[in-house]
Design a protein around this motif. Structure first.
Motif, short mmCIF file in Angstrom:
data_model
loop_
_atom_site.label_atom_id
_atom_site.label_comp_id
_atom_site.label_asym_id
_atom_site.label_seq_id
_atom_site.Cartn_x
_atom_site.Cartn_y
_atom_site.Cartn_z
N MET A 172 -91.24 17.49 -32.36
CA MET A 172 -91.95 17.37 -31.09
C MET A 172 -93.42 17.79 -31.21
O MET A 172 -94.30 17.22 -30.53
CB MET A 172 -91.25 18.18 -30.01
CG MET A 172 -89.88 17.61 -29.63
SD MET A 172 -89.94 15.87 -29.09
CE MET A 172 -90.60 16.05 -27.43
N GLN B 144 -94.96 14.73 -32.75
CA GLN B 144 -95.10 13.68 -31.75
C GLN B 144 -96.35 13.91 -30.91
O GLN B 144 -97.11 12.98 -30.61
CB GLN B 144 -93.86 13.64 -30.84
CG GLN B 144 -92.62 13.08 -31.51
CD GLN B 144 -92.71 11.60 -31.79
OE1 GLN B 144 -92.78 10.79 -30.86
NE2 GLN B 144 -92.73 11.23 -33.05
N ALA B 145 -96.58 15.16 -30.54
CA ALA B 145 -97.77 15.51 -29.76
C ALA B 145 -99.04 15.25 -30.57
O ALA B 145 -100.05 14.78 -30.04
CB ALA B 145 -97.69 16.95 -29.30
N SER C 295 -85.93 18.59 -28.49
CA SER C 295 -86.02 17.14 -28.31
C SER C 295 -84.68 16.60 -27.84
O SER C 295 -83.64 17.26 -27.96
CB SER C 295 -86.43 16.46 -29.61
OG SER C 295 -85.42 16.59 -30.60
N THR D 240 -86.38 19.96 -23.53
CA THR D 240 -87.36 19.27 -24.36
C THR D 240 -88.76 19.88 -24.19
O THR D 240 -89.12 20.37 -23.12
CB THR D 240 -87.42 17.78 -24.01
OG1 THR D 240 -87.68 17.61 -22.60
CG2 THR D 240 -86.08 17.11 -24.33
N HIS E 105 -92.97 19.37 -24.73
CA HIS E 105 -93.98 18.32 -24.78
C HIS E 105 -95.36 19.00 -24.89
O HIS E 105 -95.94 19.39 -23.88
CB HIS E 105 -93.88 17.45 -23.54
CG HIS E 105 -92.50 16.89 -23.33
ND1 HIS E 105 -92.10 15.70 -23.89
CD2 HIS E 105 -91.42 17.39 -22.67
CE1 HIS E 105 -90.83 15.47 -23.58
NE2 HIS E 105 -90.39 16.48 -22.84
N TRP E 106 -95.86 19.08 -26.11
CA TRP E 106 -97.05 19.88 -26.40
C TRP E 106 -98.36 19.13 -26.23
O TRP E 106 -99.44 19.73 -26.35
CB TRP E 106 -96.96 20.41 -27.83
CG TRP E 106 -95.74 21.22 -28.11
CD1 TRP E 106 -94.58 20.81 -28.71
CD2 TRP E 106 -95.55 22.60 -27.79
NE1 TRP E 106 -93.69 21.85 -28.79
CE2 TRP E 106 -94.25 22.97 -28.23
CE3 TRP E 106 -96.35 23.58 -27.18
CZ2 TRP E 106 -93.74 24.25 -28.07
CZ3 TRP E 106 -95.84 24.85 -27.02
CH2 TRP E 106 -94.55 25.19 -27.47
N GLU E 107 -98.30 17.83 -25.96
CA GLU E 107 -99.52 17.03 -26.02
C GLU E 107 -100.59 17.44 -25.01
O GLU E 107 -101.79 17.35 -25.30
CB GLU E 107 -99.20 15.54 -25.87
CG GLU E 107 -98.36 15.16 -24.68
CD GLU E 107 -96.86 15.18 -24.97
OE1 GLU E 107 -96.13 14.54 -24.19
OE2 GLU E 107 -96.42 15.83 -25.95
N SER E 108 -100.20 17.90 -23.83
CA SER E 108 -101.22 18.31 -22.85
C SER E 108 -101.98 19.53 -23.34
O SER E 108 -103.20 19.63 -23.15
CB SER E 108 -100.58 18.59 -21.49
OG SER E 108 -99.67 19.68 -21.57
N VAL F 137 -94.83 20.75 -19.83
CA VAL F 137 -94.64 21.11 -21.23
C VAL F 137 -93.15 21.28 -21.53
O VAL F 137 -92.68 21.04 -22.64
CB VAL F 137 -95.43 22.39 -21.58
CG1 VAL F 137 -95.13 22.87 -22.99
CG2 VAL F 137 -96.93 22.11 -21.43
N ASP G 210 -89.14 20.33 -20.14
CA ASP G 210 -88.41 19.41 -19.28
C ASP G 210 -86.96 19.32 -19.77
O ASP G 210 -86.59 19.99 -20.75
CB ASP G 210 -89.05 18.03 -19.30
CG ASP G 210 -88.78 17.23 -18.01
OD1 ASP G 210 -87.90 17.65 -17.23
OD2 ASP G 210 -89.44 16.21 -17.80
N SER H 28 -83.96 16.41 -20.93
CA SER H 28 -83.72 15.01 -21.26
C SER H 28 -82.68 14.44 -20.28
O SER H 28 -82.02 15.20 -19.54
CB SER H 28 -83.21 14.89 -22.69
OG SER H 28 -81.91 15.44 -22.81
#
Length: 369
Positions: free
Chosen positions: A57, A60-61, A249, A264, A266-269, A296, A298, A300
């Motif tokens: 993950m 992915q970010a 993930s 899950t 989500h590091w992209e922010s 960040v 969540d 699934s």
């Protein structure tokens, strides 16, 4: 001879002054917007990237921000880097190779990151899940415990035996916090259920994770979860016809029948904001902790076997956490010995959570295995 000595001393003073001015120039330049060369951004990963889990993950970010920023940045990564001296060597090499910003993505990288940062004052570093900062070192965390609570609600609702197994990496606050939050969630839908913990003392070892999962199933657990990096626990659940909750993930493709949902990350922010700050010349050393509200953390999608009323209750609790009307660690709370540690109407503060080193009532396991 005296004249030669004087000239030599003068040359040394001029050289020292030039170096000092160059240092000031570089320090100033590091805080100015980047306009020409791509910003070089490095990532250090504790395990193989694979196709599921913690490192997957993070990568992915990395790919998301690389595509978003285009030719403004240049990213690179090193995977399967052991915590300790190996990580120090890798972080130092990335720094020496001209990286402007380096993300070190495992708890055990904290002190090595700080050590290297002292040698490279013009490089920016961001460390994941730690608690120390420096002039050029920030840290970032995810409130995974919020997702753990919701996942625990799901696990509790689906357990018939009242025995739930938890494969855990290391007894550090981050992991303990997740176990406690998961257990509190379990108790909202299955008040008499117990959560059994097995420590494996590694972030990534599929064989050891599978062995721990199998042992928990043999002890009667009919739902499993984990704080480790591979999908081995999900695979064990699928093979033994019990349920499981994934982490980091969506792992449903490893256990289409067993997998109930996953917490899950989500590091992209976070990566976007940190990179943009360096590009804009206004990066600062900060400590941030983002969760459900920021996207960040969540869950699934739920397995279709989870009853709709459970999905609705979990979704309602999720919205309450996001809106701030519900706290995961709100009183009354009791520790493993049955002693009240949080009174009704109170809740644990962030500082309490960052230092959490005790189990809530309902956990079967020791903190010092």
């Amino acid at each position: 001879m005296a004249l030669d000595d004087a000239l030599m001393a003068l040359k040394k003073r001029i050289a020292a002054t030039a170096l000092a001015l160059l240092g000031c120039s570089l320090a100033t330049q590091a805080d100015e917007p980047y306009t020409d060369e791509p910003l070089k951004v490095g990532f250090v990963y504790v395990s193989p990237i694979g196709d599921a889990g913690w490192t997957y993950m993070h990568d992915q970010a990395r790919q998301i921000v690389a595509e978003e920023f285009g030719d403004k940045i240049e990213t690179s990564y090193v995977e399967s880097v052991a915590e300790g001296s190996d990580s120090e060597r890798v972080i130092r090499n990335l720094s020496a190779r001209g990286h402007d910003l380096i993300f070190t993505t495992s708890f055990g990288y904290m002190n090595p990151t700080l050590k290297v940062a002292r040698r490279f004052p013009n490089v920016k570093y961001e460390h994941a899940t730690g608690y120390k900062t420096a002039r050029n070192v920030g840290n970032y965390q995810a409130r995974a415990y919020q997702g753990r609570y919701l996942a625990g609600m799901t696990a509790g609702a689906m357990s018939e035996s009242g025995r739930i197994g938890y494969v855990a990496a290391f007894p550090i606050p981050e992991v303990i916090r997740g176990i406690n939050a998961f257990t509190l969630g379990v108790q909202t839908t299955n008040p008499d259920a117990r959560v059994s913990v097995v420590w494996i003392n590694t972030w990534h070892d599929p064989a050891r994770e599978r062995e721990a999962a199998d042992s928990l199933i043999l002890q009667g657990a009919d739902v499993l979860t984990m704080h480790s990096d591979s999908p081995a626990v999900i695979q064990a659940a699928e093979a033994r016809n019990v349920y499981a909750v994934g982490f980091n993930s969506d792992m449903s493709h490893y256990g289409p029948n067993a997998h109930l949902t996953a917490v899950t990350m989500h590091w992209e922010s976070i990566y976007h904001d940190k990179i943009q700050a360096v590009l804009d010349g206004n990066w600062e050393s900060t400590a941030i902790w983002h969760g459900l509200k920021e996207g960040v953390v969540d869950l699934s999608p739920f397995n279709e076997v989870v009853p709709q009323e459970v999905v609705e209750k979990v979704t309602a609790y999720k919205m309450e956490i996001i809106e701030g009307t519900r706290q995961v660690f709100q009183g009354p709370l009791y520790n493993q010995a049955g002693e009240q540690v949080v009174a009704e109407g109170d809740a644990l503060s962030d500082s309490d959570l960052l230092e959490q080193e005790w189990f809530v009532n309902g956990v079967d396991g020791k903190l010092n295995p």
